[in-house]
Every structure is written in C-alpha cells, then in structure tokens.
Design an enzyme around this catalytic site. Structure first.
Site, PDB file in Angstrom:
ATOM      1  N   SER A  10       0.855  -1.189   0.000  1.00 36.72           N
ATOM      2  CA  SER A  10       0.000   0.000   0.000  1.00 36.72           C
ATOM      3  C   SER A  10       0.888   1.236   0.000  1.00 36.72           C
ATOM      4  O   SER A  10       1.664   1.450   0.943  1.00 36.72           O
ATOM      5  CB  SER A  10      -0.878   0.012   1.254  1.00 36.72           C
ATOM      6  N   HIS A  35      -1.292  -1.127  -4.360  1.00 34.08           N
ATOM      7  CA  HIS A  35      -2.549  -0.771  -3.678  1.00 34.08           C
ATOM      8  C   HIS A  35      -2.555   0.735  -3.375  1.00 34.08           C
ATOM      9  O   HIS A  35      -1.632   1.264  -2.755  1.00 34.08           O
ATOM     10  CB  HIS A  35      -2.667  -1.572  -2.389  1.00 34.08           C
ATOM     11  N   ASP A  37      -4.718   3.845  -1.691  1.00 33.44           N
ATOM     12  CA  ASP A  37      -5.783   4.162  -0.738  1.00 33.44           C
ATOM     13  C   ASP A  37      -6.294   5.582  -0.956  1.00 33.44           C
ATOM     14  O   ASP A  37      -5.594   6.552  -0.702  1.00 33.44           O
ATOM     15  CB  ASP A  37      -5.249   4.023   0.692  1.00 33.44           C
ATOM     16  N   MET A  39      -8.841   8.415   0.099  1.00 31.34           N
ATOM     17  CA  MET A  39      -9.643   8.833   1.270  1.00 31.34           C
ATOM     18  C   MET A  39     -10.046  10.299   1.111  1.00 31.34           C
ATOM     19  O   MET A  39      -9.260  11.109   0.625  1.00 31.34           O
ATOM     20  CB  MET A  39      -8.816   8.688   2.550  1.00 31.34           C
ATOM     21  N   HIS A  68      -8.517   1.513  -3.945  1.00 37.37           N
ATOM     22  CA  HIS A  68      -9.444   1.243  -2.834  1.00 37.37           C
ATOM     23  C   HIS A  68     -10.110   2.572  -2.476  1.00 37.37           C
ATOM     24  O   HIS A  68      -9.480   3.452  -1.898  1.00 37.37           O
ATOM     25  CB  HIS A  68      -8.610   0.657  -1.679  1.00 37.37           C
ATOM     26  N   MET A  70     -12.157   4.834  -0.416  1.00 38.79           N
ATOM     27  CA  MET A  70     -12.751   5.098   0.905  1.00 38.79           C
ATOM     28  C   MET A  70     -13.304   6.518   0.862  1.00 38.79           C
ATOM     29  O   MET A  70     -12.812   7.429   1.528  1.00 38.79           O
ATOM     30  CB  MET A  70     -11.680   4.946   1.991  1.00 38.79           C
ATOM     31  N   PHE A 145      -6.388   4.816   8.248  1.00 41.43           N
ATOM     32  CA  PHE A 145      -4.982   5.077   8.580  1.00 41.43           C
ATOM     33  C   PHE A 145      -4.150   3.812   8.411  1.00 41.43           C
ATOM     34  O   PHE A 145      -4.664   2.709   8.626  1.00 41.43           O
ATOM     35  CB  PHE A 145      -4.857   5.550  10.040  1.00 41.43           C
ATOM     36  N   ASP A 178      -6.774  -6.258   4.042  1.00 39.39           N
ATOM     37  CA  ASP A 178      -6.141  -4.935   4.129  1.00 39.39           C
ATOM     38  C   ASP A 178      -6.146  -4.429   5.565  1.00 39.39           C
ATOM     39  O   ASP A 178      -7.208  -4.227   6.155  1.00 39.39           O
ATOM     40  CB  ASP A 178      -6.942  -3.977   3.225  1.00 39.39           C
TER      41      ASP A 178
HETATM   42  C1  DX5 Z   1      -6.316   1.583   5.701  1.00 43.83           C
HETATM   43  C2  DX5 Z   1      -5.864   1.336   4.277  1.00 43.83           C
HETATM   44  C3  DX5 Z   1      -4.750   0.371   4.173  1.00 43.83           C
HETATM   45  C4  DX5 Z   1      -3.470   0.803   4.832  1.00 43.83           C
HETATM   46  C5  DX5 Z   1      -2.830  -0.438   5.379  1.00 43.83           C
HETATM   47  O1  DX5 Z   1      -7.451   2.352   5.678  1.00 43.83           O
HETATM   48  O2  DX5 Z   1      -6.938   0.852   3.503  1.00 43.83           O
HETATM   49  O3  DX5 Z   1      -4.501  -0.003   2.828  1.00 43.83           O
HETATM   50  O4  DX5 Z   1      -2.556   1.431   4.002  1.00 43.83           O
HETATM   51  O5  DX5 Z   1      -1.758  -0.075   6.149  1.00 43.83           O
HETATM   52  P1  DX5 Z   1      -1.067  -1.058   7.163  1.00 43.83           P
HETATM   53  O6  DX5 Z   1      -0.600  -2.239   6.394  1.00 43.83           O
HETATM   54  O7  DX5 Z   1       0.035  -0.221   7.713  1.00 43.83           O
HETATM   55  O8  DX5 Z   1      -2.102  -1.426   8.194  1.00 43.83           O
HETATM   56 ZN    ZN Z   2      -6.522  -0.035   1.426  1.00 48.00          ZN
END
Ligand code: DX5
Ligand code: ZN
Length: 223
Positions: A10, A35, A37, A39, A68, A70, A145, A178
């Site tokens: 990620s 990956h 993220d 947000m 992904h 969010m 996070f 994840d």
């Molecule tokens: C959290 C994200 C994850 C995050 C995972 O909301 O969707 O993809 O980056 O991070 P780690 O592996 O540090 O938990």
């Molecule tokens: Zn994610």
C-alpha cells in the site's frame, strides 16, 4: 506453494516525495499489485490520493493498480480513476447504495470490480455481491490510517467467506485483506483464505525490497 498469493504494497506508507522511486523498487522486488488508498475526509477521517496521483505513478510500473475507494459517492469518480490508469477498483458496501450498478460500471470501464467490507460489516453483503465481483476486500482494521493493529476476527470471516464462495462455485473470486498485515502474520492470514495481501507499514518500515522478499518466503510456506 499451492496457491497463487499476491503481495500488494500500500503506497499510503511510501515516501510521497519519491513515489516513482518506491513504485519501481516494489516492482523490482517482486510485488504483484500496487494498492492505492483513496480517502476523502468524509467516509474516513483522513484525506489522501486522487486520480492525478494514479496517473502520475502509472508510467513507473506495469503492475496492476488497485484503487481502494474510501470516499463518499464513489460512483462519481469511477471513470476518473479508470482513465487515470486503475486496473482494479473497489467500493465499500457501507457507502454504496446500488452495489450492483457500481460493480457493473467498474467492469464496463474495463477494470476488475471489488466490494469492500469493514471489519464488522456482515459477510452477507459480500456474498450477495460475489457473483458480480472479481474480488472481495475484507478490512482487517477500521479504514482510514496505516499502521493500525490487525483485528483477529478476520481469520474466522475469511475462512467462512472462502468456504461459501467455493460452495457457490465462485472459486475465482479473490479475497483481499487490508490492514495490519505484516511479515509475521502473513502466513496465517493467507492460510485463512486471503489471496491478495495488502501491506503498508509492514513493508515500508525498514528496507522495502528485503521486506517484500521476506514476505514472499513466508507465503511460500502456505499450505
Ligand atoms: C487503511 C488502508 C490500508 C493501509 C494499510 O485504511 O486501507 O490499505 O494502508 O496499512 P497497514 O498495512 O500499515 O495497516
Ligand atoms: Zn486499502
């Protein structure tokens, strides 16, 4: 190795001032999926990446980019992310009102479509969506996070999902996990049914190349 288990670093934990470099490093080290993220400060408290960053990193790797979402109203942004170079796009079941429509739209945009469930969202949402999905992403932390602790109920949920998918003839639907996945728990996570393992802090903390290789060694032990 009996199953094809994929490593998806990620980039939330990458060095954002050197994103191109980190993407190249993870690609050369043998990662399978990038990956990303996304947000928006509404669906989750944090704000991160938009389509501009996806198009900026696209030239740095031929690996699939897994977006992904969010965010609130993800339907409004599917096309933008597909045009920016996303290969896989997932939307949260807790947010999307017309899941069948969103998944169909993602496929029309020539991307693989996924449904995401927060840790305590009932599995039935994913089971009904599975025949229209390429993958199901089970969160093993509350989204928002990086660096949070793995929520253990994932193991039970993933096994149940894998069994149900197999029963329904949906073996091809991948299970993605994840949150809180690291070198020391990745084998157990994969053995419970996960096919694609997202890992942020677990790979970027320390030496990215060495960590990806260590994770691969652990996954080679998966029964
Ligand atoms: C959290 C994200 C994850 C995050 C995972 O909301 O969707 O993809 O980056 O991070 P780690 O592996 O540090 O938990
Ligand atoms: Zn994610």
């Amino acid at each position: 190795m009996s199953r094809d288990i994929k490593i998806a670093p990620s980039i939330l934990s990458a060095d954002f001032a050197n994103l191109g470099r980190d993407i190249k490093t993870m690609t050369e080290a043998g990662a399978d999926i990038i990956h990303v993220d996304v947000m928006d400060g509404h669906f989750v408290p944090n704000i991160t990446i938009g389509p501009l960053i996806v198009s900026a990193i696209r030239p740095y790797s031929t690996l699939p980019i897994d977006v992904h979402l969010m965010i609130e109203k993800p339907d409004n942004y599917l096309e933008d992310f597909a045009n920016a170079g996303a290969d896989y796009i997932s939307v949260h079941a807790e947010e999307v009102r017309h899941l069948h429509r969103s998944l169909s739209r993602i496929k029309e945009l020539n991307c693989k479509a996924g449904v995401v469930l927060n840790p305590i969202t009932p599995l039935s949402f994913a089971l009904d969506a599975a025949e229209y999905s390429d993958f199901i992403l089970l969160m093993s932390v509350n989204p928002g996070f990086g660096g949070q602790s793995f929520i253990e109920s994932f193991y039970r949920k993933a096994s149940e999902l894998r069994n149900e998918l197999n029963k329904r003839g949906l073996e091809k639907v991948a299970i993605e996990v994840d949150g809180g996945v690291k070198i020391d728990n990745c084998q157990k996570v994969a053995e419970s049914g996960a096919d694609w393992l997202v890992s942020g802090s677990g790979l970027f903390k320390g030496d990215l190349t060495a960590n990806i290789k260590l994770m691969r060694q652990e996954l080679d032990k998966v029964k």
